[in-house]
Design a protein around this motif. Structure first.
Motif, PDB file in Angstrom:
ATOM      1  N   SER C  59      35.416  55.815  48.230  1.00  0.00           N
ATOM      2  CA  SER C  59      35.683  56.484  49.504  1.00  0.00           C
ATOM      3  C   SER C  59      36.034  57.962  49.279  1.00  0.00           C
ATOM      4  CB  SER C  59      36.804  55.772  50.267  1.00  0.00           C
ATOM      5  OG  SER C  59      38.006  55.818  49.523  1.00  0.00           O
ATOM      6  N   ARG C  63      33.901  60.899  50.908  1.00  0.00           N
ATOM      7  CA  ARG C  63      34.546  61.861  51.797  1.00  0.00           C
ATOM      8  C   ARG C  63      34.238  63.297  51.381  1.00  0.00           C
ATOM      9  NH1 ARG C  63      39.696  60.860  51.095  1.00  0.00           N
ATOM     10  NH2 ARG C  63      40.112  62.907  50.205  1.00  0.00           N
ATOM     11  N   ALA C  89      24.758  51.915  48.255  1.00  0.00           N
ATOM     12  CA  ALA C  89      24.630  51.781  49.713  1.00  0.00           C
ATOM     13  C   ALA C  89      25.313  50.498  50.185  1.00  0.00           C
ATOM     14  CB  ALA C  89      23.155  51.773  50.110  1.00  0.00           C
ATOM     15  N   ILE C  93      28.646  50.319  52.723  1.00  0.00           N
ATOM     16  CA  ILE C  93      28.567  49.604  54.000  1.00  0.00           C
ATOM     17  C   ILE C  93      29.597  48.482  54.052  1.00  0.00           C
ATOM     18  CG2 ILE C  93      27.094  48.083  55.410  1.00  0.00           C
ATOM     19  CD1 ILE C  93      26.449  51.131  55.583  1.00  0.00           C
ATOM     20  N   ARG C  94      29.751  47.752  52.944  1.00  0.00           N
ATOM     21  CA  ARG C  94      30.739  46.668  52.926  1.00  0.00           C
ATOM     22  C   ARG C  94      32.156  47.205  53.116  1.00  0.00           C
ATOM     23  NH1 ARG C  94      27.531  43.506  48.244  1.00  0.00           N
ATOM     24  NH2 ARG C  94      26.089  42.513  49.663  1.00  0.00           N
ATOM     25  N   MET C  95      32.408  48.400  52.605  1.00  0.00           N
ATOM     26  CA  MET C  95      33.738  48.989  52.789  1.00  0.00           C
ATOM     27  C   MET C  95      33.929  49.511  54.209  1.00  0.00           C
ATOM     28  SD  MET C  95      35.062  50.977  49.454  1.00  0.00           S
ATOM     29  CE  MET C  95      33.752  52.151  49.279  1.00  0.00           C
ATOM     30  N   TYR C  97      31.970  52.086  55.393  1.00  0.00           N
ATOM     31  CA  TYR C  97      31.721  53.515  55.333  1.00  0.00           C
ATOM     32  C   TYR C  97      30.237  53.768  55.552  1.00  0.00           C
ATOM     33  CZ  TYR C  97      34.326  57.685  53.907  1.00  0.00           C
ATOM     34  OH  TYR C  97      35.021  58.855  53.885  1.00  0.00           O
ATOM     35  N   SER C  98      29.825  54.036  56.804  1.00  0.00           N
ATOM     36  CA  SER C  98      28.386  54.178  57.042  1.00  0.00           C
ATOM     37  C   SER C  98      27.936  55.639  57.008  1.00  0.00           C
ATOM     38  CB  SER C  98      28.000  53.518  58.364  1.00  0.00           C
ATOM     39  OG  SER C  98      28.745  54.085  59.400  1.00  0.00           O
ATOM     40  N   MET C  99      28.873  56.554  56.787  1.00  0.00           N
ATOM     41  CA  MET C  99      28.590  57.987  56.654  1.00  0.00           C
ATOM     42  C   MET C  99      27.732  58.520  57.802  1.00  0.00           C
ATOM     43  SD  MET C  99      28.234  58.409  52.521  1.00  0.00           S
ATOM     44  CE  MET C  99      28.656  60.146  52.530  1.00  0.00           C
ATOM     45  N   GLU C 100      28.116  58.144  59.021  1.00  0.00           N
ATOM     46  CA  GLU C 100      27.364  58.621  60.180  1.00  0.00           C
ATOM     47  C   GLU C 100      27.421  60.145  60.245  1.00  0.00           C
ATOM     48  OE1 GLU C 100      29.161  56.290  63.266  1.00  0.00           O
ATOM     49  OE2 GLU C 100      28.377  54.528  62.212  1.00  0.00           O
ATOM     50  N   GLY C 101      26.349  60.728  60.703  1.00  0.00           N
ATOM     51  CA  GLY C 101      26.318  62.186  60.799  1.00  0.00           C
ATOM     52  C   GLY C 101      25.749  62.835  59.561  1.00  0.00           C
ATOM     53  N   VAL C 102      25.663  62.070  58.455  1.00  0.00           N
ATOM     54  CA  VAL C 102      25.055  62.616  57.238  1.00  0.00           C
ATOM     55  C   VAL C 102      23.582  62.222  57.230  1.00  0.00           C
ATOM     56  CG1 VAL C 102      25.073  62.597  54.705  1.00  0.00           C
ATOM     57  CG2 VAL C 102      27.218  62.418  55.963  1.00  0.00           C
ATOM     58  N   THR C 104      19.949  61.472  55.539  1.00  0.00           N
ATOM     59  CA  THR C 104      19.618  60.865  54.243  1.00  0.00           C
ATOM     60  C   THR C 104      18.113  60.884  54.004  1.00  0.00           C
ATOM     61  OG1 THR C 104      19.521  58.709  55.331  1.00  0.00           O
ATOM     62  CG2 THR C 104      21.585  59.277  54.214  1.00  0.00           C
ATOM     63  N   ALA C 105      17.731  60.843  52.724  1.00  0.00           N
ATOM     64  CA  ALA C 105      16.317  60.719  52.354  1.00  0.00           C
ATOM     65  C   ALA C 105      16.237  59.979  51.026  1.00  0.00           C
ATOM     66  CB  ALA C 105      15.667  62.091  52.241  1.00  0.00           C
TER      67      ALA C 105
END
Lengths: 138, 328, 125
Positions: C59, C63, C89, C93-95, C97-102, C104-105
């Motif tokens: 995390s 962050r 990944a 996700i299990r934690m 933490y979907s990192m919305e707003g970032v 990805t590629a």
């Protein structure tokens, strides 16, 4: 089945370097015991979160890594112990909504979702002990 | 033919080190005195081996269920030879690692040929009965027979415990292998086009399978560098909040890799359930028909399905299916 | 602070940072500072952060990456996170933490392509 401890490794957790060392050790053991990549990432990440908590919030402590077996599967158990301030509201921390302590809430609740068994004991003014177990999958 | 190490691995699995062997021996009260007595009975054993083994196999071959395990004369000759060695082994007067290792062969071999423990145990009772008869005929003296038989019983039960434990360990191993096979079969990811994958899900999704699905999807997406994976849930009987939640997690994880998920096979029933349960799937591309999903996926990689010009009626060989080609 | 441990390359108007070592506190802070200074000095339309070399993202690291992206955004630079490994990944996700707003590629090429679509739109081109 009867659980058995095959080996124990006790490491100190005082600095950030110790966090790295503990998590590297856990990864090595998981790899040696042939855990799959997802399980390795899960236990290593949980270790990273919890070890960091000990250093950042618990004023340092120890990590005891146990290589265990239930006769059928290999497992890894890590016990994180500190004599820090303790957690006043465990329920709130575990819900992930703790904001006063940086990343603490997510670290604890997140780690719980990465392992098979999670146990948290904490007493204000005495310290905190978190025990996590990850079993190798079939 | 299985190799020697095949059953020797059970030494490790059952943790049969010196301490464990001693602990078992203590529990079965198999003392050094017993081993000495057994060793002193060796001449007797050598004398009666042939007779005991012959009688034993005539009993086994007389019973239809146990006869099945002996297909031909060659097999019978082979097992009789093994049996003679086994019988004499009881009177070797030792009970060390080597002895234990030799005994593990029995359970492993029985598990391999599918002989259920009931036949093994039943046969062993008859075996003991034959040994007792032979002892009585040989030793005459009731007290000596009793002492000898007690020592034999101790080592035999020690052996039986090893055989049964090996049965169980071998079974557990088979279970592990089946689990792996099921896992591979339950997530059949297909490459439908360059950088497009399809996962048709069939059957119920519990949380263990859901985890496997997510992991398999992520591995395949990265391996194929797929821009898009279509998950078709037409074959999933129940789509409740939990299943929807798993699918949402998989979608979120796929997004972290830099790819997209299209969920197809949404039936009227599933659509109704999702809305009634208040499941928010607005972050996913969802469609009813798989074919629409494929079109959408092709769009994501800059391709489209177009219809070719109708064929000239005179030449049937010119019939062309829809072709996949670039949009631009 | 240990500056320059994480190389930052320039490809046209895009910066490419490849994280190939464990992000310790000092390294993470230096990385953030390096990225922001480079943007301030020379400008950049896009920033690609390649994490294909990382076998663990906890995390803390997540962050740092998300924060760096937000800071770059304030300076007009769009960030794309590329090359995340499957097990990383799944773990995030299990934690929860979907990192919305970032953004990805899958790889650097896809990341550049994505920036090629997004950046002109954002800059009103």
């Amino acid at each position: 089945m009867i659980e058995e401890i095959l080996a124990t490794h006790e490491l100190k957790l005082v600095t950030e370097d110790d966090v790295m060392a503990v998590r590297r050790r856990v990864r090595e053991i998981a790899e040696m015991r042939k855990f799959d990549t997802f399980a390795i990432a899960a236990i290593t990440t949980a270790t990273s979160e919890l070890a960091r908590n000990v250093v950042v919030h618990g004023r340092g402590g120890t990590a005891k890594i146990e290589e265990i077996s239930d006769g059928l599967r290999a497992g890894i158990r890590v016990v994180f112990t500190d004599e820090g301030p303790g957690i006043p509201d465990i329920a709130r921390v575990m819900s992930g909504g703790y904001s006063t302590a940086r990343s603490m809430g997510l670290g604890l609740s997140g780690s719980k979702r990465l392992v098979d068994d999670f146990d948290l004991e904490s007493q204000v003014g005495v310290g905190t002990r978190v025990t996590v177990t990850k079993w190798k999958r079939f | 033919m299985k190799s020697f190490s095949d059953y020797r691995k059970y030494m490790t699995i059952l943790k049969l080190d010196e301490a464990e062997i001693q602990s078992r021996r203590a529990f079965f009260t198999l003392t050094d005195e017993d081993l000495q007595r057994l060793a002193s009975l060796r001449p007797f054993a050598e004398k009666v081996t042939e007779e005991v083994v012959e009688q034993f196999y005539s009993l086994l071959l007389a019973h239809p269920e146990t006869r099945k395990f002996f297909e031909d004369d060659a097999t019978i000759r082979r097992v009789k030879r093994t049996q003679r060695e086994y019988f004499l082994g009881l009177f070797a007067g030792k009970c060390d690692r080597e002895y234990v290792e030799d005994r593990l062969r029995v359970g492993a071999a029985h598990e391999r040929i599918g002989l259920a423990p009931k036949w093994y145990l039943g046969a062993y009772r008859q075996y003991l009965h034959l040994i007792l008869n032979a002892l009585q005929a040989e030793l005459k003296d009731e007290e000596r027979v009793r002492a000898a038989f007690q020592s034999i019983q101790r080592i035999v039960f020690f052996d039986v415990s090893l055989a049964i434990d090996t049965y169980i360990a071998a079974n557990a191993e088979a279970l592990v292998r089946h689990q792996q096979a099921i896992r591979e079969l339950s997530t059949p990811v297909i490459r439908v086009y360059d950088r497009i994958l399809l996962l048709p899900l069939v059957g119920a999704i519990d949380s263990i399978r859901a985890e496997q699905i997510m992991e398999s999807v992520l591995l395949h997406v990265v391996e194929a560098q797929a821009k898009c994976i279509i998950i078709d849930i037409a074959g999933v009987p129940v789509v409740d909040t939990r299943v929807a939640d798993h699918l949402l997690k998989t979608t979120a994880a796929v997004r972290l890799l830099g790819a997209q998920t299209i969920l197809t096979g949404i039936t009227a029933q599933v659509a109704r359930t999702m809305v009634q349960l208040g499941v928010d799937v607005s972050t996913m591309h969802t469609l009813s028909r798989l074919s629409d999903g494929i079109e959408l996926a092709l769009g994501m990689v800059g391709k489209a399905i177009t219809t070719a010009a109708p064929p000239a009626p005179a030449s049937p060989s010119a019939v062309t299916p829809p072709v996949v080609g670039g949009t631009s | 602070m240990i500056r320059g441990q994480i190389p930052i390359l320039r490809i046209g108007t895009t910066l490419l940072a490849t994280i190939h070592i464990e992000l310790r506190d000092a390294v993470a802070e230096a990385f953030q500072a390096d990225v922001l200074t480079t943007i301030e000095k020379d400008g950049a339309a896009g920033l690609l952060i390649d994490i294909s070399g990382l076998d663990i993202v906890d995390s803390y690291v997540a962050r740092i990456i998300a924060e760096t992206g937000r800071m770059a955004k304030l300076m007009g630079t769009t960030t794309v996170l590329v090359g995340m490994r499957p097990e990383v990944a799944a773990t995030l996700i299990r934690m929860g933490y979907s990192m919305e707003g970032v953004l990805t590629a899958l790889n650097v090429d896809d990341g550049l392509e994505l920036l090629g679509h997004i950046v002109p739109k954002q800059r009103g081109a």
